[in-house]
Enzyme design. Structure first.
Site: not given
Lengths: 404, 278
Positions: A158, A208, A76, A332, A244
Site C-alpha cells: 500500500n 472502498h 479487508g 508525525c 445479515t
C-alpha cells in the site's frame, strides 16, 4: 454536510477512493425501496437476494473465481483475520506462519497477537525486503517448514505499490501442502488477476479501495480449501459468515468490480501515464528527491517519493493549503513517533523516511491536476528546506562538489 | 488529521524569524534527523536583553510553530526572564497543542535552555544522566524534569512530552519507576541490574509447582481429576491433565479460566498455559 470534493485534487487513492457515481446509482434502490432481507421467503426479500447473487457473480468475474468462492465480509481486515485464523484452526498442530515485514497492520498486528488470540505458541517468520522493496524468493523457500500452516503475503504494498510474486509463492506453498493467503486490497481492480491460473487459497478485497463504499469486503476461498468461519451465526454466505448482508454495499461492490474490469486498461495506460509524468517531473525538478520502491514492478497508480531533509507532515499541510490530498510515511502523521515500518524495512535512511510522500492516483485524476501539483511542490520543498537546519550543510556539500 | 489551533497554523504557514544570526551570543541545537525533529536556535544578547532570536527547524507543523512562537516570546526579554520559560508557556502561546505533540514545545524549551547556557558559557547537565529511552536518546534527568514541570501522571504523558517510550517500548517499566519515584518526591533509584520481576526459569518452575500443589491440584482432585507440570519454556507452561479432567469437554476452559488465571495471579502475569500434545 458539504466536504467540497469538487475542490480537491485527490491523490490519496490507496487510502480510500471516491465512490463511483454508477456505484451510488446501483446502491440507491437498496437504501430506499428494496429493504427486504435476502434470506426471507417472500418475493420482496428474495429479489434482494438475487441482487446479492449478481454482485457475487461480478466480483468473481473480476478475479477469475467462481461465485461460490466469494464470501462477503465487512472489510479487508476481517477478510485477512478470517483467512489466517481459519488456517490455524484447520492445522492445529502447525504453529508456524510466514509473512513479510511490510504487511498492512491488518496482517502485521494480527500475526503479532496470534499467541494471545489462540492461546498457542506461534512462530512467525517475517520476510525481509530489499532496498527496492522486493522479496527474496530463496529466503521465502527456506522459510517454509513442515509445521507452516499458512503464508500471508500482500499482492501489492500500500505504501510503495511494489508488487510481490504471489502466484509463484503460492505455487511453492502448495507444493509443501501449505495454505496461501494474499491481502490483495491494493491490487484488485488495478492489475489483472485470474485465480483460475494460480494456487492462491485465500484472497482479501476491500470495497472502498476500488470505488465501492467503505464497510464491505470480500474473502475469496478456493473451492476445496478447508475453511472455519470467523463470525458464527446464521446461514448467510452458505454458513461461512454469519450476519445479515450489507446489501447496498455488496451491490455497490459488484457494480464497482464491473467498472474496474472496464477501466483496467485505462488504469494501466492513462493512470500509469499520469503517475509517471508526476514522478519524473518531481524527481527532475526537486533536488535530493528519491523514489521509494522498485521502478517497474509496481502498481500503475502509486508513487512514493522522499524529499530529503524535510518532514512529511509539514509538506502535507502545505499541500493541504492548495487542496492537494496525499499521505506520508513520516512519524508525525501517524501518531506514533517512528516513521513507516515499510520504509524502515527497506532501509530507507532517516533523512529520507521522514520526508516521504505517497501519491496514489485513480482514473478520476486529470493531466491538469498533475501539472498543478508539479507546479506547487518544488516551491513548498524549497521553503521548508530553507527552514531546515540540515539543508544548509547539504547545500554547501553539493556546491563544493561532494554531493551527488 | 491533527486538530491544530489557528495560531499553530498561522505560525506554521507564516513562520517568524526563520534563519540564523551571524556570530550569535548563544546557540542551542537540539534533536536530530533520525528523531524526526530538530531545532537550531540562535540568540543575540545586548546588555542582558535578548534583542534577536532566529530559528531553523526540521519537523512537523507543531515543531515549526513552536519554534516560531518561541522566537517571538523571547525577543525583548532579559536572559533571566527567558530562562524561566517553560514548554507549557510555549504551548499556551500557540493556544495549545495536541497532547501527542507536546514534545514539540519541550524541544523549544530545551533549545532555549541550550542557547542560554551557551551564552553563559556553561555546559548543561542534560548531557549527563542515564539514557532511559535508547530509541530517542532521552535521559532520566530530562524525564524527571518533564514530570515535574508539566505535572505528568502517566507513561503515555511522558511519551507525549519527551518521546521516551515512543519507539520499541522496552523502557516502559523504567519510565513507570521514574514516574512513581518522582511523583512521590523520592530520588530515582539507579536501574537495577536484575529486576525482581524477572524470574529465572528455575525460580518460575518452583513457584508454579508450589501453586499447583497448594491450590490447583486439590481443587481438581475433588472432581476426580489431576494436573501435572510437563515443561516451562519462557512464559509458556505446558501441563498435562489426568483422570476425569483428561476426557472432560471443559478441560480447555479449566486450563484457561482457572489454571492460567491462578498461575498468573500468583507467579507472573505473563504466563500462558498450554496442554501437552498427547
Amino acid at each position: 454536510m458539504n466536504c467540497g470534493s469538487d475542490q480537491v485534487i485527490y491523490m490519496d487513492n490507496n487510502a480510500t477512493t471516491r465512490i463511483a457515481p454508477e456505484v451510488v446509482d446501483a446502491m440507491m434502490p437498496f437504501l430506499t425501496d428494496c429493504y427486504g432481507n435476502p434470506s426471507s421467503m417472500h418475493t420482496f426479500g428474495g429479489q434482494v437476494g438475487h441482487a446479492v447473487q449478481d454482485a457475487r457473480q461480478a466480483v468473481a468475474e473480476l478475479i477469475g473465481a467462481e461465485p461460490e468462492e466469494i464470501i462477503f465480509t465487512s472489510c479487508g481486515t476481517e477478510s485477512d483475520s478470517t483467512a489466517i485464523l481459519s488456517a490455524l484452526q484447520t492445522f492445529r498442530d502447525n504453529r508456524h506462519v510466514v509473512t513479510t515485514r511490510v504487511e498492512h497492520p491488518a496482517v502485521k498486528s494480527l500475526c503479532a497477537s496470534l499467541t494471545s488470540l489462540t492461546g498457542h505458541k506461534h512462530r512467525v517468520t517475517s520476510l525481509t525486503v530489499a532496498a527496492d522493496g522486493t522479496l527474496d524468493l530463496d529466503q521465502y523457500r527456506d522459510s517454509l517448514s513442515d509445521d507452516t500452516a499458512i503464508v500471508s503475503v500482500m499482492w501489492a504494498n500500500n505504501e510503495t505499490g511494489v508488487i510481490f510474486p504471489v502466484e509463484e509463492m503460492a505455487q511453492m506453498a502448495r507444493e509443501r501442502g501449505i495454505l496461501f493467503h494474499t491481502d490483495a486490497v491494493q491490487a484488485v481492480g488495478k492489475i489483472p488477476i485470474n485465480l483460475k491460473e494460480n494456487a492462491i487459497d485465500f484472497l482479501a478485497i476491500s470495497g472502498h479501495k476500488l470505488h465501492a463504499p467503505k464497510g464491505v469486503g470480500v474473502l475469496y476461498v478456493r473451492k476445496g480449501t478447508p475453511f472455519v468461519p470467523f463470525l458464527n451465526g446464521g446461514h448467510q454466505e452458505q454458513g461461512r459468515r454469519g450476519g445479515t448482508e450489507n446489501v447496498a454495499s455488496i451491490v455497490g461492490l459488484g457494480r464497482a468490480c464491473q467498472l474496474a474490469a472496464e477501466t483496467m486498461e485505462e488504469e494501466n495506460t492513462k493512470v500509469r501515464g499520469l503517475r509517471d509524468k508526476l514522478e519524473k517531473g518531481l524527481l527532475a525538478t526537486v533536488p535530493k528527491a528519491r523514489l521509494n520502491g522498485h521502478p517497474s514492478q509496481r502498481l500503475p497508480n502509486t508513487s512514493n517519493i522522499s524529499f530529503e531533509y524535510v518532514e512529511g507532515e509539514a509538506i502535507l499541510l502545505h499541500l493541504n493549503k492548495y487542496n492537494i490530498c496525499a499521505s506520508s510515511g513520516s512519524a508525525c502523521t501517524s501518531g506514533s513517533l517512528e516513521p513507516s515500518h515499510v520504509l524502515r524495512a527497506m532501509g530507507v535512511p532517516f533523512t529520507a523516511a521522514h520526508g516521504s510522500i505517497r501519491f496514489s492516483l485513480s482514473v478520476y485524476n486529470t493531466e491538469e491536476e498533475v501539472d498543478f501539483v508539479l507546479d506547487k511542490i518544488p516551491a513548498i520543498i524549497a521553503e521548508l528546506r530553507e527552514m531546515s537546519p540540515f539543508w544548509e550543510p547539504e547545500k554547501m556539500k553539493q556546491a563544493s562538489g561532494d554531493g551527488s | 488529521m491533527w486538530d491544530y489551533t489557528d495560531k499553530v497554523k498561522d505560525h506554521f504557514l507564516h513562520p517568524r524569524n526563520v534563519g540564523e544570526i551571524e556570530n550569535p551570543s548563544g546557540l542551542g541545537e537540539v534533536g536530530s534527523l533520525s528523531c524526526g525533529d530538530a531545532l537550531k536556535l540562535s540568540i543575540k544578547v545586548e546588555d542582558g536583553i535578548i534583542t534577536e532570536a532566529r530559528f531553523k527547524t526540521f519537523g512537523c507543523a507543531s515543531a515549526i510553530a513552536s519554534s516560531s512562537a518561541l522566537t517571538e516570546m523571547v525577543k525583548g526579554m532579559s536572559v533571566e526572564e527567558a530562562a524561566k520559560i517553560t514548554n507549557q508557556d510555549i504551548a499556551n502561546a500557540l493556544g495549545g497543542l495536541p497532547k501527542e505533540k507536546m514534545h514539540c514545545s519541550v524541544m523549544g524549551r530545551e533549545a532555549l535552555e541550550a542557547a542560554i547556557a551557551n551564552y553563559r558559557g556553561i555546559i548543561l547537565p542534560m548531557a549527563q544522566g542515564e539514557i532511559v529511552c535508547e530509541c530517542f536518546g532521552v535521559t532520566d534527568l530530562e524525564i524527571i524534569q518533564a514530570i515535574k514541570e508539566s505535572n505528568l501522571r502517566s507513561v503515555e504523558e511522558i511519551t507525549n512530552f519527551t518521546k521516551a517510550g515512543g519507539g520499541c517500548g522496552k523502557c516502559e517499566d523504567r519510565l513507570r519507576e521514574i514516574l512513581q519515584a518522582t511523583v512521590n518526591g523520592l530520588p530515582v533509584e539507579p536501574r537495577k541490574e536484575e529486576k525482581v520481576r524477572r524470574l529465572t526459569t528455575l525460580q518460575k518452575i518452583k513457584k508454579i509447582e508450589e501453586v499447583l500443589a497448594r491450590e490447583i491440584q486439590p481443587t481438581l482432585q475433588k472432581d476426580g481429576g489431576n494436573i501435572e507440570l510437563v515443561d516451562v519454556d519462557g512464559d509458556f507452561v505446558t501441563v498435562s491433565l489426568r483422570g476425569a479432567c483428561a476426557s472432560c469437554q471443559a478441560s480447555r476452559t479449566t486450563l484457561k479460566e482457572y489454571v492460567e488465571k491462578k498461575l498468573r495471579e500468583q507467579v507472573i502475569d505473563t504466563l500462558i498455559v498450554e496442554e501437552a500434545k498427547p
